[in-house]
Design a protein around this motif. Structure first.
Motif, PDB file in Angstrom:
ATOM      1  N   HIS A 182      -1.723  -2.476 -12.022  1.00 17.84           N
ATOM      2  CA  HIS A 182      -1.660  -1.194 -11.318  1.00 17.84           C
ATOM      3  C   HIS A 182      -1.582   0.029 -12.223  1.00 17.84           C
ATOM      4  CE1 HIS A 182      -0.090  -3.042  -7.270  1.00 17.84           C
ATOM      5  NE2 HIS A 182      -1.355  -3.286  -7.506  1.00 17.84           N
ATOM      6  N   ALA A 183      -1.012  -0.112 -13.391  1.00 19.55           N
ATOM      7  CA  ALA A 183      -0.804   1.057 -14.251  1.00 19.55           C
ATOM      8  C   ALA A 183      -1.350   0.790 -15.649  1.00 19.55           C
ATOM      9  CB  ALA A 183       0.686   1.405 -14.303  1.00 19.55           C
TER      10      ALA A 183
ATOM     11  N   VAL B  16      -5.767 -13.630   3.867  1.00 23.12           N
ATOM     12  CA  VAL B  16      -5.993 -12.189   4.025  1.00 23.12           C
ATOM     13  C   VAL B  16      -4.753 -11.476   3.503  1.00 23.12           C
ATOM     14  CG1 VAL B  16      -6.403 -10.307   5.654  1.00 23.12           C
ATOM     15  CG2 VAL B  16      -7.463 -12.546   6.049  1.00 23.12           C
ATOM     16  N   THR B  17      -4.943 -10.537   2.590  1.00 25.69           N
ATOM     17  CA  THR B  17      -3.803  -9.844   1.986  1.00 25.69           C
ATOM     18  C   THR B  17      -3.917  -8.336   2.189  1.00 25.69           C
ATOM     19  OG1 THR B  17      -4.908  -9.649  -0.164  1.00 25.69           O
ATOM     20  CG2 THR B  17      -3.574 -11.626   0.210  1.00 25.69           C
ATOM     21  N   THR B  18      -2.814  -7.667   1.932  1.00 24.95           N
ATOM     22  CA  THR B  18      -2.759  -6.211   2.015  1.00 24.95           C
ATOM     23  C   THR B  18      -2.980  -5.623   0.630  1.00 24.95           C
ATOM     24  OG1 THR B  18      -1.206  -6.336   3.857  1.00 24.95           O
ATOM     25  CG2 THR B  18      -1.343  -4.242   2.690  1.00 24.95           C
ATOM     26  N   ALA B  19      -3.813  -4.597   0.550  1.00 27.08           N
ATOM     27  CA  ALA B  19      -4.086  -3.949  -0.733  1.00 27.08           C
ATOM     28  C   ALA B  19      -2.776  -3.514  -1.398  1.00 27.08           C
ATOM     29  CB  ALA B  19      -4.984  -2.734  -0.513  1.00 27.08           C
ATOM     30  N   TRP B  20      -2.752  -3.638  -2.717  1.00 26.59           N
ATOM     31  CA  TRP B  20      -1.667  -3.198  -3.592  1.00 26.59           C
ATOM     32  C   TRP B  20      -0.435  -4.095  -3.565  1.00 26.59           C
ATOM     33  CZ3 TRP B  20      -1.011   2.852  -3.031  1.00 26.59           C
ATOM     34  CH2 TRP B  20      -2.272   3.475  -3.141  1.00 26.59           C
ATOM     35  N   SER B  21      -0.410  -5.141  -2.752  1.00 23.26           N
ATOM     36  CA  SER B  21       0.819  -5.910  -2.577  1.00 23.26           C
ATOM     37  C   SER B  21       0.940  -7.017  -3.612  1.00 23.26           C
ATOM     38  CB  SER B  21       0.863  -6.516  -1.178  1.00 23.26           C
ATOM     39  OG  SER B  21       2.000  -7.348  -1.045  1.00 23.26           O
TER      40      SER B  21
ATOM     41  N   ILE C 265     -10.760  -3.830  -6.477  1.00 24.99           N
ATOM     42  CA  ILE C 265     -11.349  -3.295  -5.254  1.00 24.99           C
ATOM     43  C   ILE C 265     -10.297  -2.633  -4.375  1.00 24.99           C
ATOM     44  CG2 ILE C 265     -13.136  -5.077  -5.300  1.00 24.99           C
ATOM     45  CD1 ILE C 265     -11.797  -6.242  -2.757  1.00 24.99           C
ATOM     46  N   ASP C 266      -9.029  -2.957  -4.579  1.00 26.99           N
ATOM     47  CA  ASP C 266      -7.994  -2.350  -3.736  1.00 26.99           C
ATOM     48  C   ASP C 266      -7.318  -1.159  -4.391  1.00 26.99           C
ATOM     49  OD1 ASP C 266      -6.828  -4.096  -5.602  1.00 26.99           O
ATOM     50  OD2 ASP C 266      -5.037  -4.370  -4.372  1.00 26.99           O
ATOM     51  N   MET C 267      -7.562  -0.931  -5.672  1.00 29.03           N
ATOM     52  CA  MET C 267      -6.987   0.203  -6.388  1.00 29.03           C
ATOM     53  C   MET C 267      -7.998   0.600  -7.455  1.00 29.03           C
ATOM     54  SD  MET C 267      -3.272   0.469  -8.241  1.00 29.03           S
ATOM     55  CE  MET C 267      -2.378   0.528  -6.690  1.00 29.03           C
TER      56      MET C 267
ATOM     57  N   VAL D 122       0.948  -9.245   5.727  1.00 29.01           N
ATOM     58  CA  VAL D 122       0.985  -7.855   6.207  1.00 29.01           C
ATOM     59  C   VAL D 122       2.093  -7.125   5.467  1.00 29.01           C
ATOM     60  CG1 VAL D 122       1.201  -6.341   8.210  1.00 29.01           C
ATOM     61  CG2 VAL D 122       0.225  -8.647   8.483  1.00 29.01           C
ATOM     62  N   ARG D 123       1.714  -6.212   4.604  1.00 27.84           N
ATOM     63  CA  ARG D 123       2.691  -5.409   3.852  1.00 27.84           C
ATOM     64  C   ARG D 123       2.704  -4.002   4.423  1.00 27.84           C
ATOM     65  NH1 ARG D 123       6.466  -3.009   1.530  1.00 27.84           N
ATOM     66  NH2 ARG D 123       6.900  -3.153  -0.708  1.00 27.84           N
ATOM     67  N   VAL D 124       3.855  -3.612   4.941  1.00 26.72           N
ATOM     68  CA  VAL D 124       4.030  -2.254   5.457  1.00 26.72           C
ATOM     69  C   VAL D 124       4.851  -1.485   4.430  1.00 26.72           C
ATOM     70  CG1 VAL D 124       4.963  -0.847   7.320  1.00 26.72           C
ATOM     71  CG2 VAL D 124       3.927  -3.071   7.827  1.00 26.72           C
ATOM     72  N   PHE D 125       4.281  -0.452   3.868  1.00 23.78           N
ATOM     73  CA  PHE D 125       4.945   0.292   2.801  1.00 23.78           C
ATOM     74  C   PHE D 125       5.877   1.348   3.382  1.00 23.78           C
ATOM     75  CE2 PHE D 125       1.027  -1.300   0.941  1.00 23.78           C
ATOM     76  CZ  PHE D 125       1.517  -1.908  -0.211  1.00 23.78           C
ATOM     77  N   GLY D 126       7.034   1.495   2.733  1.00 23.35           N
ATOM     78  CA  GLY D 126       7.965   2.515   3.162  1.00 23.35           C
ATOM     79  C   GLY D 126       8.532   2.207   4.541  1.00 23.35           C
ATOM     80  N   SER D 127       8.724   3.244   5.335  1.00 22.98           N
ATOM     81  CA  SER D 127       9.306   3.102   6.670  1.00 22.98           C
ATOM     82  C   SER D 127       8.270   3.331   7.754  1.00 22.98           C
ATOM     83  CB  SER D 127      10.469   4.088   6.840  1.00 22.98           C
ATOM     84  OG  SER D 127      10.027   5.420   6.616  1.00 22.98           O
TER      85      SER D 127
END
Length: 582
Positions: free
Chosen positions: A544-545, A497-502, A570-572, A386-391
């Protein structure tokens, strides 16, 4: 000098993708204007979309090492009384027979290194239920060649000292290059996942171009991992002449993009290709800027004619916070070699990360103790990253997405209402759920749900979380050690199970050889994506870039449609991922 046409979209029309917009791009967690950028490129801005394609624990390693009679290799015809001894395979006795472990991973790892100084190198195979993919014989031979190159030209050798002197003097390294000694320095920065992806990418490029890889030792790169190469170091020693190399950026005058822009380097001089110029006319070093804010000129790195120039520069310094391997498939000069190294292209990162990155003994202790205590006896292990981005605050919507994804994909059983009288008979099936997150709320809530409610299948579900640091702490040793241990623990699960972009999840799936279910990013804080997740198209990380330029046509292009080994993630939707087409 060659003429570059204006960058245009895949349909041939000019796009508004200017340098200012490029600089807004960033690695996972900093793509705040991602939808806007994707729309400018003609890609679908929404990052969620339907997928494109459909117990016992090993005994402790010290116990194994203390019983030399367990180490055998049945590699030749033997009689019952004659068993050939080898260190390549470890046979562990079990309740229902013996289980053999190929500790060298099919030749991926070199034999003979000191096992006590790096226990994870040869012991990790005993903790994996999945044997992993077998490397090609050509990759195995190439790794042995790279190890020999690292020993012959690396720190402490006469060739390395001579190359440093040339760099200090500002002269090009023609003499050193003629000895077969060229160097690639990989700058280490950002989070642990980014550092691993960047170093793996640099290593691949070093192998493709015959360079010695030297890794910037800062940010715990010299403390979290064992040395991967026998009898030498991969760490850049103190006293490197380019004292400010860790501060190199997009504005550095010696960047390849800026030297192209300022005509310090040209890909042709009249009728003479730059690749044929004498070494005295080339710079002593070049900085390769492949960070998230790389310009179009920086991304000419992925063009053949530019690679022919870079090949003759003895020292390259590379900064990236991305996994650039998909971009190397766009270089025609690399395609044949990549095909021989990786007949199954989507195993590229899987092989490299298992070869390069071995937890040091402290981190390995964190991994094995937690595994033995909480995961070893479960019949199935499910990892949820579980990746929570930012705050972002704790989100019931994200928790709902986790539950919908894991239950829809039959990874976790559904829950019965607390007052439901039709509770099933208890089952002997057990599942251990490993949650990794900076936050503890998701783990605590999930654990409470499976404690307070019976499962529809009668399965016993235990939920575990090794640590919860609450926020990312760059450069904190204990923080990174826990992160590395948790990445490794995730890689030991049976389903992920992963979080997109992580990038954290990318490394875990590569280590474990797992094709994950990816939870798509939410469009807003109150909306659960439908579907909540999808099976990824490969175990490879996402670039990603990436560049959006066709080097042969010299125009902007959709680089996800140029070669069959690369498509969009598929996630980006604008990212690039290596796949394997049967």
């Amino acid at each position: 000098m060659r003429q570059r046409e204006a960058k245009v979209g895949a349909n041939g029309a000019a796009t508004p993708w200017n340098e200012q917009q490029q600089r807004q791009r960033s690695a996972a967690g900093r793509w705040l204007d991602a939808d806007e950028a994707a729309a400018a490129l003609g890609f679908t801005p929404r990052t969620k979309r339907p997928p494109s394609c459909s117990a016992i624990n090993a005994v402790l390693a010290g116990f194994i090492l203390a019983l030399p009679k367990m180490v055998i290799l049945v590699g030749v015809r033997t009689s019952a009384s004659a068993v050939r001894i080898s260190s390549a395979h470890v046979v562990q006795p079990g309740v229902s027979g013996e289980r053999s472990y190929d500790k060298l991973l099919g030749g991926l790892l070199a034999d003979g290194l000191d096992e006590r100084s790096c226990r994870s190198r040869y012991q990790s195979v005993m903790y994996r239920r999945r044997p992993g993919k077998q490397p090609s014989p050509y990759l195995v031979s190439k790794l042995r060649q790279q190890e020999a190159l690292q020993r012959r030209c690396g720190p402490g050798t006469a060739a390395y000292s001579h190359a440093l002197e040339q760099l200090r003097s500002g002269r090009s390294g023609g003499d050193t290059a003629s000895q077969g000694c060229k160097y690639l320095v990989s700058i280490s920065y950002r989070g642990l996942g980014n550092r691993i992806l960047a170093t793996a990418s640099a290593f691949l490029y070093a192998v493709l171009t015959g360079r010695v890889l030297l890794v910037d030792p800062s940010n715990e790169m010299g403390e979290l991992f064992c040395e991967p190469f026998p009898d030498t170091t991969w760490l850049l020693p103190p006293g490197f002449p380019l004292a400010s190399y860790t501060n190199f950026s997009i504005t550095t005058a010696e960047s390849y993009g800026n030297m192209l822009r300022n005509n310090v380097i040209r890909t042709d001089v009249g009728d003479v290709p730059a690749s044929q110029l004498p070494a005295s006319q080339l710079p002593a070093f070049s900085y390769v800027h492949l960070d998230h804010d790389a310009t179009e000129q920086d991304n000419f790195f992925f063009c053949d004619e530019d690679q022919r120039v870079l090949r003759n520069i003895s020292w390259l310094v590379m900064r990236t916070d991305c996994y650039i391997a998909p971009g190397l498939f766009l270089v025609m000069g690399f395609q044949e070699e990549l095909g021989r190294l990786f007949p199954e292209p989507d195993t590229l990162f899987h092989h490299i990360v298992r070869y390069l990155f071995h937890p040091n003994n402290h981190v390995w202790g964190l991994v094995t103790r937690y595994y033995d205590a909480y995961l070893a006896t479960a019949q199935q292990r499910v990892g949820i990253q579980v990746r929570v981005f930012g705050s972002q605050p704790n989100s019931w919507e994200l928790l709902e997405q986790i539950m919908k994804c894991t239950q829809k994909e039959k990874l976790l059983p559904e829950l019965l209402a607390a007052a439901d009288p039709a509770s099933p008979a208890p089952s002997r099936k057990t599942k251990a759920v490993l949650v990794t997150s900076l936050k503890s709320w998701y783990y605590e809530t999930l654990k409470g749900m499976y404690w307070e409610h019976a499962t529809a299948t009668g399965e016993a579900v235990s939920v575990h979380q090794p640590s919860h640091e609450e926020f990312q702490r760059f450069g904190a040793r204990s923080h990174d050690a826990k992160a590395w241990a948790e990445i490794y623990l995730l890689s030991l699960t049976d389903a992920l199970v992963t979080t997109a972009w992580s990038t954290f999840g990318y490394v875990a799936q590569g280590l474990g050889g797992l094709t994950p279910w990816v939870m798509y990013r939410q469009d807003n804080d109150t909306h659960v994506p439908d579907p909540p997740c999808g099976r990824d198209v490969s175990m490879e990380p996402c670039f990603h870039a990436p560049p959006f330029y066709d080097c042969r046509l010299k125009r902007g292009a959709d680089t996800g449609k140029i070669v069959p080994q690369v498509q969009h993630c598929i996630d980006m939707s604008w990212g690039l991922k290596i796949i394997h087409r049967s």
